[in-house]
Design an enzyme around this catalytic site. Structure first.
Site, PDB file in Angstrom:
ATOM      1  CE1 TYR A  59      -2.820  -3.310   0.484  1.00  0.00           C
ATOM      2  CE2 TYR A  59      -2.972  -2.821   2.811  1.00  0.00           C
ATOM      3  CZ  TYR A  59      -3.240  -3.447   1.833  1.00  0.00           C
ATOM      4  OH  TYR A  59      -3.997  -4.639   2.180  1.00  0.00           O
ATOM      5  N   PRO A 204     -14.450  -5.907   3.485  1.00  0.00           N
ATOM      6  CG  PRO A 204     -14.333  -4.762   5.695  1.00  0.00           C
ATOM      7  CD  PRO A 204     -13.444  -5.188   4.358  1.00  0.00           C
ATOM      8  CG  LEU A 205     -17.452  -1.788   4.677  1.00  0.00           C
ATOM      9  CD1 LEU A 205     -17.002  -0.287   4.972  1.00  0.00           C
ATOM     10  CD2 LEU A 205     -18.365  -2.405   5.565  1.00  0.00           C
ATOM     11  N   GLY A 206     -17.728  -4.475   0.631  1.00  0.00           N
ATOM     12  CA  GLY A 206     -17.830  -5.127  -0.568  1.00  0.00           C
ATOM     13  C   GLY A 206     -16.910  -4.447  -1.637  1.00  0.00           C
TER      14      GLY A 206
HETATM   15  N1  LIG Z   1      -5.065  -9.137   2.045  1.00  0.00           N
HETATM   16  C1  LIG Z   1      -5.414  -8.616   0.685  1.00  0.00           C
HETATM   17  O1  LIG Z   1      -5.006  -8.792  -0.321  1.00  0.00           O
HETATM   18  C2  LIG Z   1      -6.422  -7.151   0.695  1.00  0.00           C
HETATM   19  C3  LIG Z   1      -7.049  -6.728  -0.363  1.00  0.00           C
HETATM   20  C4  LIG Z   1      -7.699  -5.586  -0.312  1.00  0.00           C
HETATM   21  C5  LIG Z   1      -7.810  -5.018   1.118  1.00  0.00           C
HETATM   22  N2  LIG Z   1      -7.250  -5.529   2.003  1.00  0.00           N
HETATM   23  C6  LIG Z   1      -7.296  -4.844   3.637  1.00  0.00           C
HETATM   24  O2  LIG Z   1      -8.811  -4.805   3.713  1.00  0.00           O
HETATM   25  C7  LIG Z   1      -9.161  -3.447   4.335  1.00  0.00           C
HETATM   26  C8  LIG Z   1     -10.391  -2.942   3.800  1.00  0.00           C
HETATM   27  O3  LIG Z   1     -10.620  -3.174   2.325  1.00  0.00           O
HETATM   28  P1  LIG Z   1     -10.904  -2.080   1.418  1.00  0.00           P
HETATM   29  O4  LIG Z   1     -10.962  -0.691   1.869  1.00  0.00           O
HETATM   30  O5  LIG Z   1     -10.721  -2.747   0.159  1.00  0.00           O
HETATM   31  O6  LIG Z   1     -12.756  -2.389   1.395  1.00  0.00           O
HETATM   32  P2  LIG Z   1     -14.231  -2.003   2.441  1.00  0.00           P
HETATM   33  O7  LIG Z   1     -13.513  -1.837   3.746  1.00  0.00           O
HETATM   34  O8  LIG Z   1     -14.859  -3.123   1.991  1.00  0.00           O
HETATM   35  O9  LIG Z   1     -14.409  -0.605   1.936  1.00  0.00           O
HETATM   36  C9  LIG Z   1     -13.810   0.590   1.726  1.00  0.00           C
HETATM   37  C10 LIG Z   1     -14.653   1.682   1.339  1.00  0.00           C
HETATM   38  O10 LIG Z   1     -16.016   1.692   1.605  1.00  0.00           O
HETATM   39  C11 LIG Z   1     -16.201   2.955   2.250  1.00  0.00           C
HETATM   40  N3  LIG Z   1     -16.722   3.100   3.700  1.00  0.00           N
HETATM   41  C12 LIG Z   1     -16.119   2.879   4.609  1.00  0.00           C
HETATM   42  N4  LIG Z   1     -17.022   2.910   5.782  1.00  0.00           N
HETATM   43  C13 LIG Z   1     -17.990   3.422   5.347  1.00  0.00           C
HETATM   44  C14 LIG Z   1     -19.226   3.979   5.892  1.00  0.00           C
HETATM   45  N5  LIG Z   1     -19.564   3.753   7.127  1.00  0.00           N
HETATM   46  N6  LIG Z   1     -20.206   4.376   5.038  1.00  0.00           N
HETATM   47  C15 LIG Z   1     -20.025   4.536   3.761  1.00  0.00           C
HETATM   48  N7  LIG Z   1     -18.971   3.996   3.157  1.00  0.00           N
HETATM   49  C16 LIG Z   1     -17.865   3.700   3.867  1.00  0.00           C
HETATM   50  C17 LIG Z   1     -14.604   3.939   2.127  1.00  0.00           C
HETATM   51  O11 LIG Z   1     -14.944   4.993   1.616  1.00  0.00           O
HETATM   52  P3  LIG Z   1     -14.418   6.253   2.633  1.00  0.00           P
HETATM   53  O12 LIG Z   1     -13.086   6.596   2.570  1.00  0.00           O
HETATM   54  O13 LIG Z   1     -15.143   7.446   1.943  1.00  0.00           O
HETATM   55  O14 LIG Z   1     -15.108   6.152   4.003  1.00  0.00           O
HETATM   56  C18 LIG Z   1     -13.931   2.861   1.329  1.00  0.00           C
HETATM   57  O15 LIG Z   1     -13.961   3.578  -0.180  1.00  0.00           O
HETATM   58  C19 LIG Z   1      -7.703  -2.809   3.570  1.00  0.00           C
HETATM   59  O16 LIG Z   1      -7.721  -1.347   4.235  1.00  0.00           O
HETATM   60  C20 LIG Z   1      -6.763  -3.494   3.678  1.00  0.00           C
HETATM   61  O17 LIG Z   1      -6.272  -3.474   4.971  1.00  0.00           O
HETATM   62  C21 LIG Z   1      -6.668  -6.735   1.913  1.00  0.00           C
END
Ligand SMILES: NC(=O)c1ccc[n+]([C@@H]2O[C@H](COP(=O)([O-])OP(=O)(O)OC[C@H]3O[C@@H](n4cnc5c(N)ncnc54)[C@H](OP(=O)(O)O)[C@@H]3O)[C@@H](O)[C@H]2O)c1
Length: 254
Positions: A59, A204-206
């Protein structure tokens, strides 16, 4: 907030936070443009009960580890998790390298970036098809024996790969993609639960890792994950203080 207890007896709140998006966009490449706001958001999270922060070398690269280390490296009430085994060269240019030499060098970089002598959880980001998984895990175990990391985790692994890794070293956590809309890894929740190790569902949020924005009802999606099993630690990613507060409210009532 409910907690999960790791094998060293440390109990961690089950509502964590992902820091992948505290980087440049698009493609999680470069430093987060509003660095001060990012530092404040991470401190807001820690001050309100988030303990596990999930980062990765890929990242930025390194910029998510750096902002996390600057914000929270000196606090002993937070649990810093990062990953290695991928080198990133551009918004969508990445190469897996989980050779022992590369992982060992990346752990050194992560200790410096996170401002920690000992990293709470270091995860193999992806298995490198060019390197036997056992060799990668041996390198992580050598770092654990030296006291450079407390726990070893694996990401994007199958059940068979988890078993192979467990023959080499104690594995404390698995991080695979899982959310209400993508349930392919449900069996891994059960397997990790039976083993008494943590499961960190990513996306987790898709959200798609390379795109902004939740695609699910965020409150329902987080609650669904936290209700699945007591070893699930959710790591929603956000850059927005109001979204962080909303996610914390779900954690507090799960
Ligand atoms: N191991 C792997 O290969 C891998 C791959 C991907 C991700 N990850 C890990 O998983 C974590 C989470 O994944 P992710 O960020 O891809 O996806 P996510 O948590 O499913 O979704 C994040 C998105 O949701 C929005 N969001 C968060 N809280 C919200 C709320 N209460 N209401 C409305 N929108 C909301 C955020 O926008 P805003 O910024 O506007 O809130 C952001 O764009 C990453 O930070 C990383 O640590 C790991």
């Amino acid at each position: 907030m409910q907690t999960f207890t790791f094998s060293d007896g440390r109990s961690i709140n089950r509502l964590g936070m992902g820091v992948m998006r505290l980087t440049g966009q698009p493609g999680n490449f470069g430093p987060y443009p509003d660095w001060e706001a990012g530092l404040a958001l991470l401190r807001q999270a820690a001050d309100n009960g988030v303990q596990l922060f999930d980062s990765a070398r890929a990242y930025g690269p390194e910029h998510a580890d750096r902002i996390l280390g600057e914000a929270l490296g000196d606090r002993d009430d937070v649990f810093l998790a990062t990953k290695g085994g991928i080198d990133k060269f551009g918004p969508s240019e990445m190469k897996r390298d989980a050779s022992p030499e590369r992982l060992t060098a990346q752990i050194e970089d992560a200790r410096r970036n996170l401002r920690r002598d000992t990293i709470d959880l270091f995860q193999l980001h992806w298995v490198d098809p060019a390197v036997p998984l056992e060799r990668s895990v041996e390198a992580l175990e050598a770092a654990r024996q030296k006291g450079h990391i407390v726990h070893i985790g694996l990401s994007n692994v199958t059940a068979e790969e988890l078993d192979r890794a467990r023959d080499v070293a104690p594995i404390a956590a698995v991080q695979n993609r899982l959310n209400m809309g993508d349930r392919d890894n449900l069996a891994m929740v059960e397997k990790t639960r039976a083993l008494g190790i943590a499961f960190l569902p990513y996306g987790p949020l898709g959200a798609n890792p390379m795109k902004q924005g939740a695609t699910l009802d965020t409150r329902k999606a987080l609650r669904w994950l936290l209700d699945l099993a007591p070893n699930v630690i959710a790591i929603p990613g956000t850059t927005n203080p109001a979204h962080l507060r909303a996610n914390l409210r779900v954690g507090a009532t799960a």
